[in-house]
Motif scaffolding. Structure first.
Motif, mmCIF file in Angstrom:
data_model
loop_
_atom_site.group_PDB
_atom_site.id
_atom_site.type_symbol
_atom_site.label_atom_id
_atom_site.label_comp_id
_atom_site.label_asym_id
_atom_site.label_seq_id
_atom_site.Cartn_x
_atom_site.Cartn_y
_atom_site.Cartn_z
ATOM 1 N N VAL A 177 29.045 31.390 -74.844
ATOM 2 C CA VAL A 177 27.854 30.951 -74.125
ATOM 3 C C VAL A 177 26.755 31.971 -74.405
ATOM 4 C CG1 VAL A 177 26.842 30.450 -71.868
ATOM 5 C CG2 VAL A 177 29.225 29.842 -72.325
ATOM 6 N N LYS A 178 25.655 31.525 -75.004
ATOM 7 C CA LYS A 178 24.545 32.429 -75.283
ATOM 8 C C LYS A 178 23.998 32.981 -73.968
ATOM 9 C CE LYS A 178 23.174 29.720 -79.332
ATOM 10 N NZ LYS A 178 22.137 28.820 -79.904
ATOM 11 N N LYS A 179 23.710 34.269 -73.959
ATOM 12 C CA LYS A 179 23.279 34.911 -72.712
ATOM 13 C C LYS A 179 22.077 34.224 -72.078
ATOM 14 C CE LYS A 179 24.837 39.695 -73.280
ATOM 15 N NZ LYS A 179 24.361 41.097 -73.361
ATOM 16 N N LYS A 180 21.114 33.815 -72.895
ATOM 17 C CA LYS A 180 19.897 33.235 -72.330
ATOM 18 C C LYS A 180 20.142 31.862 -71.700
ATOM 19 C CE LYS A 180 18.149 31.398 -76.744
ATOM 20 N NZ LYS A 180 16.980 31.436 -77.654
ATOM 21 N N TYR A 181 21.308 31.264 -71.996
ATOM 22 C CA TYR A 181 21.650 29.972 -71.401
ATOM 23 C C TYR A 181 22.816 30.074 -70.420
ATOM 24 C CZ TYR A 181 18.672 28.035 -75.051
ATOM 25 O OH TYR A 181 17.610 27.740 -75.873
ATOM 26 N N ALA A 182 23.218 31.298 -70.077
ATOM 27 C CA ALA A 182 24.377 31.478 -69.199
ATOM 28 C C ALA A 182 24.134 30.869 -67.821
ATOM 29 C CB ALA A 182 24.719 32.954 -69.071
ATOM 30 N N LYS A 183 22.940 31.061 -67.277
ATOM 31 C CA LYS A 183 22.617 30.486 -65.963
ATOM 32 C C LYS A 183 22.694 28.965 -66.021
ATOM 33 C CE LYS A 183 19.038 30.462 -62.369
ATOM 34 N NZ LYS A 183 17.683 30.986 -61.993
ATOM 35 N N GLU A 184 22.153 28.385 -67.082
ATOM 36 C CA GLU A 184 22.193 26.926 -67.249
ATOM 37 C C GLU A 184 23.633 26.433 -67.392
ATOM 38 O OE1 GLU A 184 20.648 23.541 -70.447
ATOM 39 O OE2 GLU A 184 19.634 25.495 -70.334
ATOM 40 N N PHE A 185 24.449 27.193 -68.139
ATOM 41 C CA PHE A 185 25.856 26.828 -68.309
ATOM 42 C C PHE A 185 26.576 26.794 -66.964
ATOM 43 C CE2 PHE A 185 30.207 28.485 -68.474
ATOM 44 C CZ PHE A 185 30.826 27.541 -69.284
ATOM 45 N N LEU A 186 26.403 27.846 -66.157
ATOM 46 C CA LEU A 186 27.084 27.940 -64.870
ATOM 47 C C LEU A 186 26.711 26.775 -63.956
ATOM 48 C CD1 LEU A 186 26.727 31.768 -64.161
ATOM 49 C CD2 LEU A 186 28.763 30.574 -64.977
ATOM 50 N N LYS A 187 25.434 26.419 -63.966
ATOM 51 C CA LYS A 187 24.962 25.345 -63.095
ATOM 52 C C LYS A 187 25.357 23.973 -63.641
ATOM 53 C CE LYS A 187 20.775 23.488 -60.943
ATOM 54 N NZ LYS A 187 19.294 23.637 -60.807
ATOM 55 N N LYS A 188 25.127 23.764 -64.929
ATOM 56 C CA LYS A 188 25.354 22.444 -65.524
ATOM 57 C C LYS A 188 26.815 22.022 -65.461
ATOM 58 C CE LYS A 188 24.260 19.765 -69.653
ATOM 59 N NZ LYS A 188 23.543 19.755 -70.938
ATOM 60 N N PHE A 189 27.703 22.991 -65.634
ATOM 61 C CA PHE A 189 29.128 22.664 -65.673
ATOM 62 C C PHE A 189 29.861 23.113 -64.406
ATOM 63 C CE2 PHE A 189 27.668 23.145 -70.078
ATOM 64 C CZ PHE A 189 27.847 21.834 -70.501
ATOM 65 N N ASP A 190 29.064 23.447 -63.385
ATOM 66 C CA ASP A 190 29.610 23.805 -62.067
ATOM 67 C C ASP A 190 30.738 24.830 -62.215
ATOM 68 O OD1 ASP A 190 29.798 23.693 -59.309
ATOM 69 O OD2 ASP A 190 31.262 22.067 -59.324
ATOM 70 N N TYR A 191 30.430 25.897 -62.946
ATOM 71 C CA TYR A 191 31.452 26.895 -63.272
ATOM 72 C C TYR A 191 31.755 27.774 -62.066
ATOM 73 C CZ TYR A 191 34.029 30.433 -65.909
ATOM 74 O OH TYR A 191 35.011 31.289 -66.376
ATOM 75 N N LYS A 192 33.024 27.794 -61.670
ATOM 76 C CA LYS A 192 33.488 28.672 -60.597
ATOM 77 C C LYS A 192 34.448 29.737 -61.142
ATOM 78 C CE LYS A 192 31.517 26.324 -57.177
ATOM 79 N NZ LYS A 192 30.893 25.259 -57.966
ATOM 80 N N SER A 193 35.279 29.322 -62.095
ATOM 81 C CA SER A 193 36.255 30.222 -62.704
ATOM 82 C C SER A 193 36.778 29.559 -63.967
ATOM 83 C CB SER A 193 37.415 30.502 -61.744
ATOM 84 O OG SER A 193 38.208 29.332 -61.590
ATOM 85 N N ARG A 194 37.651 30.251 -64.692
ATOM 86 C CA ARG A 194 38.195 29.660 -65.913
ATOM 87 C C ARG A 194 39.059 28.433 -65.613
ATOM 88 N NH1 ARG A 194 41.193 34.493 -68.661
ATOM 89 N NH2 ARG A 194 41.641 32.975 -70.285
ATOM 90 N N GLU A 195 39.507 28.302 -64.389
ATOM 91 C CA GLU A 195 40.298 27.134 -63.994
ATOM 92 C C GLU A 195 39.452 26.039 -63.352
ATOM 93 O OE1 GLU A 195 41.076 30.201 -62.631
ATOM 94 O OE2 GLU A 195 42.661 30.796 -64.040
ATOM 95 N N SER A 196 38.195 26.328 -63.033
ATOM 96 C CA SER A 196 37.387 25.383 -62.261
ATOM 97 C C SER A 196 35.987 25.234 -62.849
ATOM 98 C CB SER A 196 37.298 25.846 -60.798
ATOM 99 O OG SER A 196 36.486 24.984 -60.040
ATOM 100 N N TYR A 197 35.822 24.254 -63.716
ATOM 101 C CA TYR A 197 34.506 23.870 -64.225
ATOM 102 C C TYR A 197 34.634 22.533 -64.947
ATOM 103 C CZ TYR A 197 36.076 25.605 -68.840
ATOM 104 O OH TYR A 197 36.764 25.815 -70.015
ATOM 105 N N THR A 198 33.526 21.873 -65.142
ATOM 106 C CA THR A 198 33.498 20.610 -65.877
ATOM 107 C C THR A 198 33.497 20.917 -67.365
ATOM 108 O OG1 THR A 198 32.203 19.592 -64.110
ATOM 109 C CG2 THR A 198 32.226 18.464 -66.242
ATOM 110 N N LYS A 199 34.428 20.348 -68.082
ATOM 111 C CA LYS A 199 34.558 20.659 -69.511
ATOM 112 C C LYS A 199 33.370 20.112 -70.285
ATOM 113 C CE LYS A 199 38.514 22.615 -68.799
ATOM 114 N NZ LYS A 199 38.540 22.514 -67.337
ATOM 115 N N PRO A 200 32.674 20.957 -71.058
ATOM 116 C CA PRO A 200 31.519 20.500 -71.845
ATOM 117 C C PRO A 200 31.948 19.589 -72.986
ATOM 118 C CG PRO A 200 31.551 22.905 -71.607
ATOM 119 C CD PRO A 200 32.884 22.400 -71.182
ATOM 120 N N SER A 201 31.011 18.782 -73.458
ATOM 121 C CA SER A 201 31.246 18.005 -74.671
ATOM 122 C C SER A 201 30.964 18.903 -75.868
ATOM 123 C CB SER A 201 30.323 16.786 -74.708
ATOM 124 O OG SER A 201 28.969 17.190 -74.790
#
Length: 296
Positions: A177-201
């Motif tokens: 995950v590119k650092k400048k898009y890390a915030k977007e990644f966390l929000k877009k895929f509802d990232y909570k942990s390595r076991e809990s997030y929506t898998k990206p396409s």
């Protein structure tokens, strides 16, 4: 008392996500911040690949001589790699294979590592090596670090990956995950942990960097600050890779060699001993040791 420690650990983790936008603990992220500010040697940021590594957490390091890769592949193919229930084949590091790896490290990588020593301002030692093949995973649970995560080590630890064949999208490249898009990644895929997030396409292009490349390409990454995962190869494909873990280690022994611990490189005990710093008190002590033992 255990519940208090669990709460503190959870808070530490959640602060890492919310403030630093990765899944390493906030305490280790703070350690990284101050290490970069007070210990790293800024003189070496004028070198392009060091500057890229400093800013992004990863960079390409060129290419290993192809003859070494071919020699290594001939030795690896003797082991007849096959798929198994873990969808991962670990090659045995025989004496002959180690000889080739040693040549790659000492002849092809050593100059770049010397520059990294000057950047980190500490002596660097190899702490772990392995060669493995990833197959397409058929499991919903994690198979071979193929869920997004950040490694829970101090910033002193970094990894070098060497492609043993051309790696394209279908081979399941390492994905960051590119650092400048890390915030977007966390929000877009509802990232909570390595076991809990929506898998990206596979078409989330701007958010991710994928380590595709030619046979022999060398990739440097600090996996303690970048969210990443091993990619899943497509059906009928695989990915063969050399994995080298290094630690910039504070020591009074200034003549310590890159291969100082070559008898301890085949499991994760050494890397944990040198870079898995548990507890705030130990982390502060480790930081002070790094300050004291700076090369310059």
């Amino acid at each position: 008392m255990k519940s208090i420690y669990k709460y503190i650990d959870k808070l530490n983790y959640n602060l890492g996500l919310s403030i630093f936008k990765n899944s390493n603990w906030a305490s280790l992220n703070l350690y990284r911040y101050f290490y970069k500010k007070k210990i790293c040697n800024p003189d070496y940021l004028k070198i392009d690949y060091i500057n890229s590594f400093y800013k992004n957490g990863y960079t390409k390091l060129g290419r290993v001589e192809v003859s070494y890769i071919k020699e290594l592949k001939d030795l690896l193919n003797i082991q007849n790699p096959t798929n198994n229930k873990d969808y991962l084949f670990h090659y045995k590091i025989t004496p002959d294979i180690y000889k080739v790896l040693k040549k790659i490290i000492q002849k092809e990588l050593s100059e770049k590592i010397k520059i990294l020593e000057k950047y980190y301002n500490q002596k660097i030692v190899l702490t772990f090596l392995t060669i493995s093949r990833n197959y397409p995973s058929q499991k919903k649970e994690e198979s071979y670090s193929n869920f997004f995560h950040t490694d829970g080590y101090a910033y002193n630890m970094f990894k070098i990956f060497v492609n043993l064949h051309d790696v394209n999208e279908e081979n399941g490249p390492l994905t960051l995950v590119k650092k400048k898009y890390a915030k977007e990644f966390l929000k877009k895929f509802d990232y909570k942990s390595r076991e809990s997030y929506t898998k990206p396409s596979n078409n989330e292009g701007k958010i991710f960097y994928k380590n595709t490349g030619k046979m022999g390409d060398v990739f440097l990454c600090n996996t303690t600050e970048v969210i990443h995962r091993a990619g899943d190869p497509d059906t009928g494909q695989y990915r063969d890779m050399i994995f080298l873990n290094f630690v910039a280690y504070p020591t009074t022994k200034k003549n310590i060699s890159l291969l100082e611990y070559e008898d301890e490189l085949y499991d994760d005990k050494l890397i944990k001993r040198l870079s898995k710093i548990k507890g705030l008190k130990n982390l502060i002590s480790f930081y002070k040791k790094n300050l004291k033992e700076k090369l310059v």
